[in-house]
Design a protein around this motif. Sequence first.
Motif, PDB file in Angstrom:
ATOM      1  N   SER A  80      47.351  33.895  42.126  1.00  0.00           N
ATOM      2  CA  SER A  80      45.988  34.138  42.595  1.00  0.00           C
ATOM      3  C   SER A  80      45.199  32.840  42.512  1.00  0.00           C
ATOM      4  N   GLU A 133      49.298  34.870  46.374  1.00  0.00           N
ATOM      5  CA  GLU A 133      47.878  35.013  46.730  1.00  0.00           C
ATOM      6  C   GLU A 133      47.454  36.482  46.787  1.00  0.00           C
ATOM      7  N   THR A 161      39.936  33.923  44.413  1.00  0.00           N
ATOM      8  CA  THR A 161      38.866  34.090  45.390  1.00  0.00           C
ATOM      9  C   THR A 161      38.109  35.384  45.129  1.00  0.00           C
ATOM     10  N   ARG A 162      38.711  36.285  44.373  1.00  0.00           N
ATOM     11  CA  ARG A 162      38.042  37.495  43.880  1.00  0.00           C
ATOM     12  C   ARG A 162      38.717  37.893  42.581  1.00  0.00           C
ATOM     13  N   ASP A 185      43.499  43.793  49.270  1.00  0.00           N
ATOM     14  CA  ASP A 185      42.386  44.634  48.858  1.00  0.00           C
ATOM     15  C   ASP A 185      42.772  45.548  47.694  1.00  0.00           C
ATOM     16  N   CYS A 201      50.535  37.558  50.691  1.00  0.00           N
ATOM     17  CA  CYS A 201      49.439  38.502  50.871  1.00  0.00           C
ATOM     18  C   CYS A 201      48.375  37.923  51.795  1.00  0.00           C
ATOM     19  N   TYR A 202      47.643  38.808  52.440  1.00  0.00           N
ATOM     20  CA  TYR A 202      46.566  38.413  53.343  1.00  0.00           C
ATOM     21  C   TYR A 202      45.608  39.589  53.485  1.00  0.00           C
ATOM     22  N   GLU A 203      44.440  39.320  54.012  1.00  0.00           N
ATOM     23  CA  GLU A 203      43.442  40.371  54.167  1.00  0.00           C
ATOM     24  C   GLU A 203      43.960  41.446  55.116  1.00  0.00           C
ATOM     25  N   ASP A 245      45.074  37.803  45.430  1.00  0.00           N
ATOM     26  CA  ASP A 245      43.623  37.938  45.530  1.00  0.00           C
ATOM     27  C   ASP A 245      43.142  38.093  46.969  1.00  0.00           C
ATOM     28  N   ARG A 246      44.007  37.817  47.951  1.00  0.00           N
ATOM     29  CA  ARG A 246      43.620  38.011  49.353  1.00  0.00           C
ATOM     30  C   ARG A 246      43.734  39.468  49.796  1.00  0.00           C
TER      31      ARG A 246
END
Length: 301
Positions: A186, A145, A189-190, A150, A76-78, A147-148
């Motif tokens: 995760s 990941e 980070t959020r 949305d 995952c990534y933004e 958490d990266r």
Amino acid sequence: MGDARGMDHVFDSAADVRTALGRTGYLADEALATVTFLATRLNRPILLEGEPGTGKTALAEALAQSLDLRLIRLQCYEGIDATQALYDWDFPRQILHLRTVEAISRAEHADPKVLEAELFDERFLLARPVLEALREAPCVLLIDEIDRADDEFEAFLLEVLSTWQVTIPELGTVSAATPPIVVLTSNRTRELHDALKRRCLYHWIDHPGLARELEIVRTRLPEVSEALAEQVVTLVQRLRGSGELIKPPGVAETLDWARALETVGATRLDPEVAAATLGAALKYREDSERIRASLDKLLTA
């Protein structure tokens, strides 16, 4: 590979999980082994949170290896969306097909609907990790990941993890006859949404204590001498406990450092060799400078 009966039969107990993972070099504690056992029995995803380098990703890799299943990874990534996770169409090949049809002018392509159906044929489908996992299950699907990503991507994943199926408008619905084993990681980070957490079995992975970390190093790196392994683990534990580092080393860095020291032929950890190989354990300049200045004290404490 796999079994069409489902994955609820693969482990008989949490102890069985520990044994199976241990054969791959992954040493799970009782709590993690229990969560993993329940996940396979209940067909529920595992959500692992914890500091980087504590073995979250490695659990999925060890599970796949211990069960002789394919590991499918979604990083995952933004900005990631359902297209990157699910499927896309091979546009260049579709264009090539159109040009070929135009060149040979086959009569059967006079109907635009026929040509459109051909363009969205299975052969032009590019399966991404989530679709691959549904089609190829049993397998292990690692969603790394999370958490990266949305909120919208979380909602998409929640739907897939609840139904084990997706619909491709041009081809129909793809369902997993056997749900994959899903591991989500995760680094916190959020905060993730409660709906996704409720769907999963949750576990927080802490850094291990000295004895357990030493056991991990000895298991994963039997070529490293016991004396050197103990020195490395002891120093790493002190670094973590100092509370002064931007990014304390995880177990992954401990293994990298021990491997690096063995590679350069070190038999003991002295200030000179520790300073020369510190980049295997610390990844921030400020951390490296701070620790280099106090290596003598740390190694004799």
